[in-house]
Design a protein around this motif. Structure first.
Motif, PDB file in Angstrom:
ATOM      1  N   ALA A 133       0.825  -1.212   0.000  1.00 46.68           N
ATOM      2  CA  ALA A 133       0.000   0.000   0.000  1.00 46.68           C
ATOM      3  C   ALA A 133       0.857   1.259   0.000  1.00 46.68           C
ATOM      4  N   THR A 134       1.967   1.224   0.726  1.00 44.99           N
ATOM      5  CA  THR A 134       2.852   2.397   0.774  1.00 44.99           C
ATOM      6  C   THR A 134       3.406   2.725  -0.602  1.00 44.99           C
ATOM      7  N   VAL A 135       3.896   1.713  -1.298  1.00 42.10           N
ATOM      8  CA  VAL A 135       4.437   1.941  -2.639  1.00 42.10           C
ATOM      9  C   VAL A 135       3.319   2.334  -3.604  1.00 42.10           C
ATOM     10  N   ALA A 136       2.181   1.642  -3.522  1.00 41.08           N
ATOM     11  CA  ALA A 136       1.059   1.946  -4.414  1.00 41.08           C
ATOM     12  C   ALA A 136       0.486   3.330  -4.168  1.00 41.08           C
ATOM     13  N   SER A 137       0.694   3.890  -2.964  1.00 40.62           N
ATOM     14  CA  SER A 137       0.184   5.231  -2.683  1.00 40.62           C
ATOM     15  C   SER A 137       0.833   6.271  -3.589  1.00 40.62           C
ATOM     16  N   GLY A 138       2.035   5.971  -4.094  1.00 38.66           N
ATOM     17  CA  GLY A 138       2.654   6.869  -5.060  1.00 38.66           C
ATOM     18  C   GLY A 138       1.788   7.035  -6.297  1.00 38.66           C
ATOM     19  N   PHE A 139       1.106   5.963  -6.673  1.00 44.24           N
ATOM     20  CA  PHE A 139       0.229   6.009  -7.837  1.00 44.24           C
ATOM     21  C   PHE A 139      -1.027   6.822  -7.541  1.00 44.24           C
ATOM     22  N   THR A 140      -1.595   6.657  -6.341  1.00 47.82           N
ATOM     23  CA  THR A 140      -2.800   7.421  -6.001  1.00 47.82           C
ATOM     24  C   THR A 140      -2.479   8.908  -5.881  1.00 47.82           C
ATOM     25  N   VAL A 141      -1.309   9.240  -5.349  1.00 44.28           N
ATOM     26  CA  VAL A 141      -0.916  10.656  -5.268  1.00 44.28           C
ATOM     27  C   VAL A 141      -0.666  11.214  -6.671  1.00 44.28           C
ATOM     28  N   ALA A 142      -0.168  10.385  -7.572  1.00 44.77           N
ATOM     29  CA  ALA A 142       0.024  10.821  -8.959  1.00 44.77           C
ATOM     30  C   ALA A 142      -1.315  11.205  -9.577  1.00 44.77           C
ATOM     31  N   THR A 143      -2.340  10.399  -9.313  1.00 43.44           N
ATOM     32  CA  THR A 143      -3.678  10.698  -9.831  1.00 43.44           C
ATOM     33  C   THR A 143      -4.255  11.938  -9.170  1.00 43.44           C
ATOM     34  N   LEU A 144      -4.024  12.065  -7.862  1.00 38.65           N
ATOM     35  CA  LEU A 144      -4.593  13.164  -7.085  1.00 38.65           C
ATOM     36  C   LEU A 144      -3.909  14.493  -7.381  1.00 38.65           C
ATOM     37  N   LEU A 145      -2.564  14.488  -7.500  1.00 38.88           N
ATOM     38  CA  LEU A 145      -1.816  15.735  -7.628  1.00 38.88           C
ATOM     39  C   LEU A 145      -0.973  15.814  -8.893  1.00 38.88           C
ATOM     40  N   GLY A 146      -0.270  14.727  -9.227  1.00 44.05           N
ATOM     41  CA  GLY A 146       0.673  14.773 -10.339  1.00 44.05           C
ATOM     42  C   GLY A 146       0.025  15.118 -11.667  1.00 44.05           C
ATOM     43  N   VAL A 147      -1.059  14.410 -12.013  1.00 47.01           N
ATOM     44  CA  VAL A 147      -1.717  14.653 -13.293  1.00 47.01           C
ATOM     45  C   VAL A 147      -2.334  16.056 -13.356  1.00 47.01           C
ATOM     46  N   PRO A 148      -3.105  16.503 -12.326  1.00 44.60           N
ATOM     47  CA  PRO A 148      -3.649  17.876 -12.397  1.00 44.60           C
ATOM     48  C   PRO A 148      -2.558  18.949 -12.468  1.00 44.60           C
ATOM     49  N   TRP A 149      -1.510  18.818 -11.655  1.00 43.65           N
ATOM     50  CA  TRP A 149      -0.421  19.799 -11.700  1.00 43.65           C
ATOM     51  C   TRP A 149       0.271  19.792 -13.055  1.00 43.65           C
ATOM     52  N   GLY A 150       0.487  18.596 -13.599  1.00 43.75           N
ATOM     53  CA  GLY A 150       1.110  18.490 -14.915  1.00 43.75           C
ATOM     54  C   GLY A 150       0.260  19.152 -15.989  1.00 43.75           C
ATOM     55  N   SER A 151      -1.062  18.944 -15.913  1.00 41.99           N
ATOM     56  CA  SER A 151      -1.965  19.548 -16.891  1.00 41.99           C
ATOM     57  C   SER A 151      -1.943  21.071 -16.785  1.00 41.99           C
ATOM     58  N   LEU A 152      -1.943  21.584 -15.552  1.00 42.24           N
ATOM     59  CA  LEU A 152      -1.895  23.039 -15.358  1.00 42.24           C
ATOM     60  C   LEU A 152      -0.596  23.619 -15.906  1.00 42.24           C
ATOM     61  N   LEU A 153       0.517  22.916 -15.668  1.00 43.40           N
ATOM     62  CA  LEU A 153       1.800  23.368 -16.193  1.00 43.40           C
ATOM     63  C   LEU A 153       1.780  23.362 -17.716  1.00 43.40           C
ATOM     64  N   GLY A 154       1.190  22.314 -18.296  1.00 40.87           N
ATOM     65  CA  GLY A 154       1.123  22.213 -19.744  1.00 40.87           C
ATOM     66  C   GLY A 154       0.297  23.317 -20.368  1.00 40.87           C
ATOM     67  N   GLN A 155      -0.784  23.686 -19.707  1.00 47.60           N
ATOM     68  CA  GLN A 155      -1.629  24.755 -20.219  1.00 47.60           C
ATOM     69  C   GLN A 155      -0.955  26.118 -20.078  1.00 47.60           C
ATOM     70  N   ALA A 156      -0.118  26.276 -19.047  1.00 51.46           N
ATOM     71  CA  ALA A 156       0.530  27.572 -18.807  1.00 51.46           C
ATOM     72  C   ALA A 156       1.832  27.728 -19.578  1.00 51.46           C
ATOM     73  N   ALA A 157       2.608  26.664 -19.700  1.00 51.32           N
ATOM     74  CA  ALA A 157       3.948  26.774 -20.286  1.00 51.32           C
ATOM     75  C   ALA A 157       4.137  25.931 -21.537  1.00 51.32           C
ATOM     76  N   GLY A 158       3.063  25.309 -22.022  1.00 55.13           N
ATOM     77  CA  GLY A 158       3.184  24.450 -23.191  1.00 55.13           C
ATOM     78  C   GLY A 158       3.246  22.986 -22.787  1.00 55.13           C
ATOM     79  N   TRP A 159       2.701  22.119 -23.633  1.00 50.48           N
ATOM     80  CA  TRP A 159       2.573  20.711 -23.270  1.00 50.48           C
ATOM     81  C   TRP A 159       3.915  19.997 -23.112  1.00 50.48           C
ATOM     82  N   ARG A 160       4.970  20.536 -23.677  1.00 50.57           N
ATOM     83  CA  ARG A 160       6.276  19.891 -23.565  1.00 50.57           C
ATOM     84  C   ARG A 160       6.889  20.052 -22.165  1.00 50.57           C
TER      85      ARG A 160
END
Length: 394
Positions: A133-160
């Motif tokens: 569960a501890t290792v898998a929590s990295g995946f849940t945090v990616a869904t919770l924070l990583g993907v939204p933050w990445g999308s916001l960065l992509g919209q602000a600074a370009g998808w690359r």
């Protein structure tokens, strides 16, 4: 800081990086399509290509690397992932982006499987569920924070930009893993042993349980935003807040399930599937009133990822001394379940039955619950059932 804690933290951070990549493109389809001169529908194939790479390429890579030392393999897979991310960031055309996504995906399933197996090797046997569960929590945090933050960065600074950041984070994870992971010799199990394990009836049933059971969640979650806006009448801003709460619930539910799996894998697995069947069955009715809709979303969040620890624990119990290929295939089964559930949900939505997707999800989760009785058929006490799983499989 203990060595086991440092290892789990490094593996969790690495899983976060890998997990963020999977759906990163989904939040930047307009930007990708505009820059590379393809339609948004075509741009979405970058998500599909990654998923297919996980499902098909994962077992192939796992078999090809079965005899490599575990630490060396973990570092190599992360470097492969970094290369794919860098290619994606620099892609001059859509075909190159697809190639970068596929290269990254080839390391996904094998690395996640390896991370789970290595996590269980650095903790006492009675803490296996918590380690998973501890290792898998990295995946849940990616869904919770990583993907939204990445999308916001992509919209602000370009998808690359998100892919460039992902490349840098992957290289940092390589350094961290190199520093804290213990050296482990190459597995003594041969490729034939790995194949023999993955074709055992209990392991195949466990993998089927993963695919069928998780598809029940995907049927509803893929289309939960339109369900909450069209049926429950929430505003888009309120839906975003509810999805954030869903993600937080998934994080907590995963960790709680790990603790419960330490005590009884079979009871946790059946309890989670029973709970999922119930909440999915009432979802069409709960969605009609906002307070009950909020409650249903929160409960679904708590239970959705609570399947990870007991299902992966079930695979490890049955896999014995050759678990890596079986766990890798099971990682692919989660992706397959998500794809099948999303496709089924899409058919229901196209047929004008958006509100009733929960009933289809409940049927699938109930089928997953029934399969657990085939995987763990004998009614022993919880501790005897869990401890006997390996011996009944080998």
């Amino acid at each position: 800081m203990s060595k086991s804690f440092a290892s789990l933290a490094a593996l969790c951070a690495s899983v976060f990086v890998v997990g963020t990549s999977e759906y990163l493109v989904a939040g930047m389809l307009p930007e990708v399509g505009s820059d590379l001169q393809v339609s948004q529908g075509t741009a979405g194939q970058a998500v599909t290509a990654y998923a297919l790479g996980v499902v098909i390429g994962g077992p192939v890579v796992t078999m090809a690397t079965a005899r490599l030392p575990r630490k060396v393999l973990a570092l190599g897979l992360m470097l492969l992932f970094a290369a794919g991310s860098a290619i994606s960031a620099l892609a001059p055309m859509f075909g190159v982006l697809l190639a970068g996504r596929v290269i990254s995906s080839l390391s996904h399933a094998t690395f996640l499987a390896l991370a789970l197996v290595m996590a269980t090797s650095v903790v006492p046997e009675h803490r296996t569920g918590s380690a998973i569960a501890t290792v898998a929590s990295g995946f849940t945090v990616a869904t919770l924070l990583g993907v939204p933050w990445g999308s916001l960065l992509g919209q602000a600074a370009g998808w690359r930009a998100p892919f460039a950041v992902l490349t840098a984070l992957t290289l940092a994870a390589v350094v961290l893993l190199a520093l804290v992971l213990p050296r482990q010799q190459a597995p003594t199990a041969s490729l034939r042993d790995e194949l023999r394990v993955v074709t055992r009836k209990p392991v195949l049933l466990a993998i089927a349980t993963t695919a069928v059971g998780f598809s029940g969640v995907a049927v509803v979650f893929t289309y939960i935003a339109p369900l909450l806006t069209r049926v429950a009448g929430f505003s888009p801003a309120a839906v975003s807040a509810l999805l954030l709460a869903y993600g937080a619930g998934s994080f907590l539910g995963n960790l709680a399930a790990g603790k419960l799996t330490d005590k009884s894998m079979s009871a946790t697995l059946r309890g989670v599937f029973g709970g999922l069947t119930g909440v999915l069955a009432v979802m069409p009715f709960a969605a009609a009133w906002q307070p009950t809709a909020v409650l249903a979303v929160l409960v679904l969040g708590l239970l959705a990822t609570a399947t990870i620890a007991p299902l992966q624990g079930l695979i490890l119990h049955h896999a014995g001394a050759a678990p890596t290929l079986a766990v890798s295939v099971n990682v692919g089964a989660f992706n397959l379940g998500a794809a099948v559930g999303s496709a089924l949900g899409g058919l229901l939505v196209a047929a004008g039955t958006l509100r009733w997707t929960g009933l289809a999800g409940a049927v699938l989760s109930l089928t997953g619950l029934a399969l657990t009785y085939l995987v763990l058929p004998r009614a022993h006490t919880a501790s005897r059932t869990d401890n006997a799983a390996v011996s009944t499989a080998v």
